[in-house]
Design an enzyme around this catalytic site. Structure first.
Site, PDB file in Angstrom:
ATOM      1  N   GLU A 392      59.875 -78.183 -16.166  1.00 34.08           N
ATOM      2  CA  GLU A 392      60.227 -78.918 -17.476  1.00 34.08           C
ATOM      3  C   GLU A 392      59.015 -80.170 -17.509  1.00 34.08           C
ATOM      4  OE1 GLU A 392      61.530 -78.138 -20.097  1.00 34.08           O
ATOM      5  OE2 GLU A 392      63.421 -77.119 -19.426  1.00 34.08           O
ATOM      6  N   GLU A 468      66.183 -70.025 -14.402  1.00 28.40           N
ATOM      7  CA  GLU A 468      67.461 -70.594 -14.633  1.00 28.40           C
ATOM      8  C   GLU A 468      68.271 -69.700 -15.615  1.00 28.40           C
ATOM      9  OE1 GLU A 468      67.578 -74.754 -15.957  1.00 28.40           O
ATOM     10  OE2 GLU A 468      65.882 -75.223 -14.321  1.00 28.40           O
TER      11      GLU A 468
END
Ligand code: IPT
Length: 934
Positions: A392, A468
């Site tokens: 991220e 994820e």
């Protein structure tokens, strides 16, 4: 000192591999002197050797100071806990000064001071001389100590600032925990080596000097840069074969363990040693409830053992390189690792990614530095099969800088990064929390195209993984089995990593486990840090047990008199397993036998099995695959896989007992029917076979799960008023039994449920209840549950049931729950989620028997055919109001919920909600129950 510099450090030595060397080393862990200041601008005279630190506190190294009474931890997920104005940092900047003296052994000369991890900005002095500074909290750094060491007593001083420009690069979703949290050593080792060993036996190494030997393979004094081929068994996570190697150098000898393995990508499929690899992974943060990210070795080992025992074969080191010992454990015990760089700038997303360091050339050096330090440290681990640029961190040109260098340095491992969906700098297509439908589309190669046709073509040729998925926050995750089915069906899908391994609950004197806000943080993300497959003390949650089932390396299919056994390992056969079968009648074993399964699996004939003609009861065959011999990660007998099948249609029910021509008898305002006494006015049950019982009442609500709350369902349910149903009795009819008609509805709406509770009694002392429910009005969307609620006296302490267990199960969870006869105390029926919420529902219960201490009247309730069972010592309202485990206090009643259905769980905390097939839409329904005395 300029804390706002873009430079990653100064005075540091070149990064090198983590190695075990025989060169002398001094362990500098232990108690150091420590002083905390609230700001960075404090005199640095403490670095002088003669400084008097006798008034300072003592602090262990490694450790985080907020976990030792200095300051407090703070939790944010995406948000920076300071204004986003890079490279500036707040004036309030907790600064820890550390001092320790050590004695140099006689004859010692030269050496490097090595810090495995300091969070976040460290300045280092030796004997008053400043060696330099370093950032990159989860990365090692070395300083040349040689020129400044002196015989005898030496004084090491370190100043650690919590905030610096580098903090903008470390916005991972976790506690902010400053301190020297990994080991400190003074070492005279200077060796570096990069061993290349592929599954076909090719072996070479890079090093400035030295000779490599692997005695077991007959390799002697191999020179750097020379490639030979040896006959070695390959390394895989399933068969983690390692060879002891010795690198002899003029000044030291290094020992390392070599694993021969190859990672490659062919036709969009991820391969290990030339064969398709399916990652059954978890995301692991370093966490310990007392020590934060200063995780003891035994705990790291426990993590690996627990993963192996739950059929996990891969780990993503979210979101930074772990302690180096963890990777040694992965090599040794066998886990595929995606090693992730210590880089996250997620909070820039909240300001439109303006001034994101990832795309600012002034930060290029710092980002590259982080990548280099990870790759150099970890390059010799066979377990590491992919480098991840970080998490991220948005999109930007510095990603290319990191990727280009890495490809050059280590062409043997694919690159991973999820944050740039164009995949411009990666070798795999990675996403997080993509829905089942999207994963399926990608699996078929039918994903939406990128604007740039060239990038699109590149990406279409890549394997796909979910770095994820299945957010394990609170009760759940739902949808695991459906993801796994897709991963196994489409070769392009290389599997994924469940988010995440552990709940980061910090031990707390009042709350048991703390989460965001419990330390008074002005900005925090509450319990979003409690989203693991294991509780903070590493007790597996039901989610991990389900994951174990879904990740099973053996699958079974029943046919006519045969059992097909399918090998789901990627690399090994089934020879290390033993197969056992048991037949149970109503949960009691009636036959047990081993099954001979060939190593490759296949179809095996089953012997003639019970039930014998006319035998009553439900018969189930359970087949289990267990370890035949001890493995380094689990003992013989450890179960890896199982399956169940019903053997014959349940025997015809026993002849119907006669219905008592029972008009309830009226006695002092009570109606008596069989073993039940009812309030004559309301028709409510007051006593059941002598036990003081209250209810049953229709119940439509559950204490929201995290997924119910974050996904917005609970808002709808509260909006509808499902927490505050009213029950209006429209009629109490006696005749052949008792019928109570009730309209159940919340205030302020015309929606409701029309309910008829019909009681009848039979000659065998059974009280039958039929609950007919009919929705009144147009109900929007799903409801949390449909069932009845009763309360029982607190003396009721235990329950035995026949149904699925031993653990909880909801429509889209509970794969680990199997049909059997189970016993538990009421207290043990609770799943102790750190943030209290709906839990503990036992599914497909045929019957349940409740009892207490001798003398307490017990009773049995049976379903027709089944019901969902929940029993607890607090009400739904109390459960919904609780914020931490200790808020739940046993009352004097047991709350019993007998459900016809529950809404699924999903993973809407992060990712898709419940799949439509698991939604509970109001519709006419009937719950049938039979009560008998126990
Ligand atoms: C994703 C993060 O990568 C991870 O660190 C964690 O925060 C997780 O979410 C939620 O628990 S990012 C999210 C925006 C999908």
């Amino acid at each position: 000192m300029d804390l706002e510099t873009f430079a990653p450090g100064s005075g540091r030595l070149e990064p090198r591999a983590a190695l075990r060397s025989d060169a002398p080393a001094l362990d500098l862990n232990g108690l150091w002197r420590f002083r905390l200041s609230p700001v960075a601008d404090v005199p640095d005279d403490f670095a002088r050797p003669g400084f008097d630190d006798s008034a300072w506190a003592e602090l262990p190294v490694p450790a985080h100071w907020p976990l030792h009474g200095h300051g407090a931890p703070a939790y944010t997920n995406v948000s920076y806990p300071f204004p986003v104005d890079p490279p500036h940092v707040p004036d309030e900047n907790p600064t820890g000064d550390y001092r320790r003296a050590f004695d140099l052994p006689d004859g010692w000369s030269g050496g490097r001071l090595r810090f495995e991890g300091v969070d976040s900005f460290a300045r280092v002095w030796l004997n008053g001389h400043e060696l330099g500074f370093s950032t990159g909290s989860r990365l090692p750094v070395e300083f040349d100590a040689g020129p400044w060491l002196r015989p005898g007593r030496n004084v090491l001083a370190v100043r650690v600032h919590q905030w610096s420009a580098a903090s903008y690069l470390e916005d991972q979703d976790m506690w902010w925990l400053p301190g020297i949290f990994r080991d400190v050593t003074l070492t005279r080792s200077a060796a570096d080596v990069f061993v290349h060993a592929s599954h076909d036996g090719r072996l070479s190494f890079e090093a400035a000097e030295g000779r490599l030997s692997i005695p077991e393979l007959g390799v002697r004094d191999l020179e750097p840069g020379v490639e030979i081929t040896v006959g070695a068994e390959p390394w895989t996570a399933e068969t983690p074969r390692l060879y002891e190697a010795v690198l002899t150098m003029p000044y030291e000898t290094v020992r390392l363990r070599v694993g021969f393995r190859t990672v490659s990508i062919q036709d969009g499929v991820l391969l290990a040693n030339g064969r398709p690899l399916l990652l059954k992974g978890v995301n692991r943060h370093e966490f310990h409830p007392l020590h934060g990210r200063a995780v003891p070795y035994e705990t790291m080992r426990e993590d690996v053992l627990l993963m192996k025992r739950h059929n996990v074969n891969a780990v993503r080191t979210s979101h930074y390189p772990p302690h180096p010992d963890f990777l040694d454990l992965c090599d040794e015990l066998g886990l595929w690792v995606v090693d992730e760089c210590d880089l996250e700038t997620h909070g820039f997303g909240q300001v439109g990614w303006r001034r994101n360091p990832t795309d600012d050339p002034r930060w290029a050096e710092a980002l590259l530095d982080r990548m280099r330090r990870m790759v150099e440290r970890d390059k010799n681990h066979p377990s590491v099969i992919m480098w991840s640029l970080g998490n991220e961190a948005g999109v930007g040109r510095n990603l290319a800088v990191m990727a280009d260098w890495t490809r050059e340095r280590d062409p043997s491992r694919p690159l991973h990064y999820e944050g740039d969906w164009s995949c411009a700098n990666t070798d795999v297509y990675s996403r997080m929390y993509a829905s089942h439908a999207e994963v399926e589309a990608i699996g078929r190669g039918e994903e939406d195209p990128l604007d740039d046709p060239e990038l699109d073509a590149r990406r279409r040729a890549m394997p796909f993984l979910q770095c994820e998925y299945a957010h394990a926050m609170g009760n759940g995750p739902g949808g695991l089995a459906e993801y796994q089915e897709l991963f196994e069906r489409h070769p392009r899908l290389a599997g994924g990593f469940v988010w995440e391994w552990i709940d980061h609950g910090l031990a707390h004197p009042r709350h048991e486990y703390a989460y965001g806000g419990d330390y008074g943080e002005p900005l925090h993300d509450a319990n979003f840090v409690i989203d693991g497959l294991v509780f903070p003390d590493r007790t597996p949650s039901p989610g991990l047990l389900d994951l174990k089932k879904v990740f099973e390396p053996v699958r079974f299919e029943f046919g006519d008199g045969v059992l097909r056994v399918l090998n789901r390992y990627d690399f090994r056969d089934l020879a290390h397993l033993a197969f056992r079968a048991v037949v149970e009648a109503d949960g009691t074993p009636v036959a047990e036998f081993p099954l001979e399964v060939p190593p490759a699996g296949g179809e095996i004939e089953l012997p003639a099995l019970p039930p014998a003609e006319g035998t009553a009861g439900e018969h189930w065959l359970t087949v289990r695959a267990v370890l035949a011999t001890d493995q380094p990660w689990a003992p013989a007998g450890h179960e890896l896989a199982w399956t169940q099948t019903p053997l014959a249609p349940p025997a015809p029910p026993a002849p119907e007992p006669t219905r008592l021509p029972a008009t309830p008898e009226s006695r002092d305002g009570r109606l008596v029917l069989g073993g039940g006494e009812f309030d004559a006015r309301t028709g409510r049950l007051l006593s059941l076979f002598g036990l003081d019982v209250e209810g049953p009442r229709l119940d439509l609500y559950r204490a929201p799960t995290d997924n119910d709350r974050y996904g917005g369902l609970d808002r709808q349910w509260r909006g509808l008023g499902l927490r505050r149903l009213t029950h209006r009795v429209d009629g109490v009819e006696t005749g052949d039994g008792l019928t109570v008609r009730v309209r159940v509805a919340p205030a302020a709406t015309d929606l409701g449920m029309r309910v008829a509770y019909t009681w009848t009694a039979t000659s065998d002392d059974t009280l039958n209840l039929t609950v007919d429910v009919e929705p009144d009005g147009e109900w929007p969307g799903p409801i949390p549950r449909l069932g009845v609620h009763l309360t029982l006296p607190g003396e009721i302490a235990h329950v035995t049931w026949y149904g699925r267990g031993p653990g909880e199960a909801y429509p889209d969870t509970g794969m680990a729950a199997r049909v059997g006869r189970w016993t538990a105390t009421i207290d043990d029926l609770q799943t102790p989620y750190v943030y209290p919420q709906e839990n503990g529902h036992r599914a497909d219960v045929r019957w349940a028997e409740f009892g207490g201490p001798t003398g307490t009247p017990g009773f049995k309730v049976a379903g027709d055919p089944v019901f969902g069972l929940t029993a607890r010592r607090w009400s739904t309202a109390e459960l919904a109001a609780a914020r931490h485990r200790p808020d739940l206090v046993a009352g004097d009643r047991v709350h019993l919920h007998l459900d016809l259905a529950q809404q699924g769980i999903g993973t809407a905390t992060c990712g898709p909600g419940t799949l439509p097939r698991y939604d509970l839409h109001p519709a006419p329904a009937t719950l049938r129950l039979r009560f008998t005395p126990a």
